[in-house]
Design an enzyme around this catalytic site. Structure first.
Site: not given
Ligand code: PAF
Length: 307
Positions: A63, A210, A213, A202, A56
């Protein structure tokens, strides 16, 4: 027989290129399903494999670790950035969820991601959209109780992303452990031909997981936040040493409260694979917690191994 007219279900917003940074290659930003599929088809025609990293946005090193793992597993990685409205309840933080597409694109390019897929809300959920997915089993309890909208919305958007991109593999973080188990469940149940890969959480040097939010934490809250992880680690060690579940959970809750957290949504022990509630650790288990610190709802989880 007449051919039915199929209304276009997707956006036709043109795709673009994000600016290259630090010598990294420019990153194609795909805005619609047709461009996403054309990119994947070109790689497939060259005999190459594809990993998808759904996110997101507001990307952090957690990420980017998913992107790096994707690169180990496939020839190309596509990251999606889409703040998915269907997984937020009306009172939740959809509107204020951090968004920084240009920053995300630069980080993805530096991590070796091959393309960013950033569809619009209208593209994903066009006028008249009327489909829902309901997952039982691992969705039940934990965040499923406190955020009843969440896993249906996650299942819907991840199913769409899987069917849009049809990657060989998709990579998710264990930080959202229940989400990972839910995704594994419906992917198997719906025979979606995508391998779901989980990656350990992580953490910051002080143990805080991490999370996008974490940006909601004040300086003081940030200093207190790692206690959630410390409480879970201590509880996991006590459980592995044979302590009684009730005593362990009481001590963990007390420690989290003493650190200054407000409402503690849950601290629970679950089977690591099925997420079924358990009272003793006879096979790999998981201890999961969610608690509020100021405006941030923090979640974390740790493995618990049998003695
Ligand atoms: O973990 C997230 O960032 C979200 O829940 C996802 C898996 C991208 C779905 O919107």
């Amino acid at each position: 027989m007449t051919t039915p007219t199929v209304a276009p279900t997707t956006d036709t917003t043109p795709s673009t290129h994000a600016q290259p940074v630090d010598g990294a290659l420019p990153l194609p930003v795909l805005r619609n399903v047709a461009d996403l599929r054309a990119q994947v088809a070109a790689w497939r025609a060259a005999g190459q494999t594809v990993a998808l990293v759904p996110t997101m946005g507001a990307l952090h090193d957690g990420h980017l670790a998913l992107v790096r793992r994707g690169r180990e597993l496939a020839d190309h990685v596509i990251a999606s950035v889409f703040v998915n409205p269907t997984q937020f309840a009306p009172h939740e933080d959809f509107d204020r969820y951090p968004r920084d597409e240009a920053g995300d694109a630069a980080k993805l390019a530096s991590a070796g991601c091959a393309a960013l897929y950033a569809p619009s809300v209208r593209g994903m959920y066009p006028e008249g959209f009327a489909t829902a997915i309901s997952v039982g089993g691992p969705s039940e309890g934990l965040c499923g109780t406190f955020r009843p909208q969440m896993f249906g919305g996650v299942a819907l958007v991840v199913t769409k992303l899987f069917l849009q991109a049809l990657p060989d593999v998709a990579v998710f973080g264990e930080k959202d452990y229940q989400q990972l188990m839910v995704i594994r469940r419906f992917t198997r149940d719906l025979d979606i031909p995508v391998r779901v890969e989980g990656l350990p959480t992580v953490r910051e040097a002080d143990g805080l997981a991490l999370s996008s939010r974490n940006a909601y934490l004040s300086v003081d809250e940030r200093a207190r936040a790692p206690e959630l992880n410390r409480a879970l680690i201590a509880a996991a060690a006590a459980l592995s040493a044979g302590a009684l579940l009730e005593d362990v959970l009481t001590a963990a809750r007390a420690r989290i409260a003493e650190a200054g957290f407000g409402t503690i949504d849950y601290v629970e022990l679950r089977d690591a694979d099925t997420l079924a509630p358990i009272t003793r650790v006879e096979r790999p288990a998981r201890l999961l917690a969610a608690a509020w610190l100021g405006k941030a709802r923090l979640i974390d989880n740790v493995p618990v191994l049998p003695a």
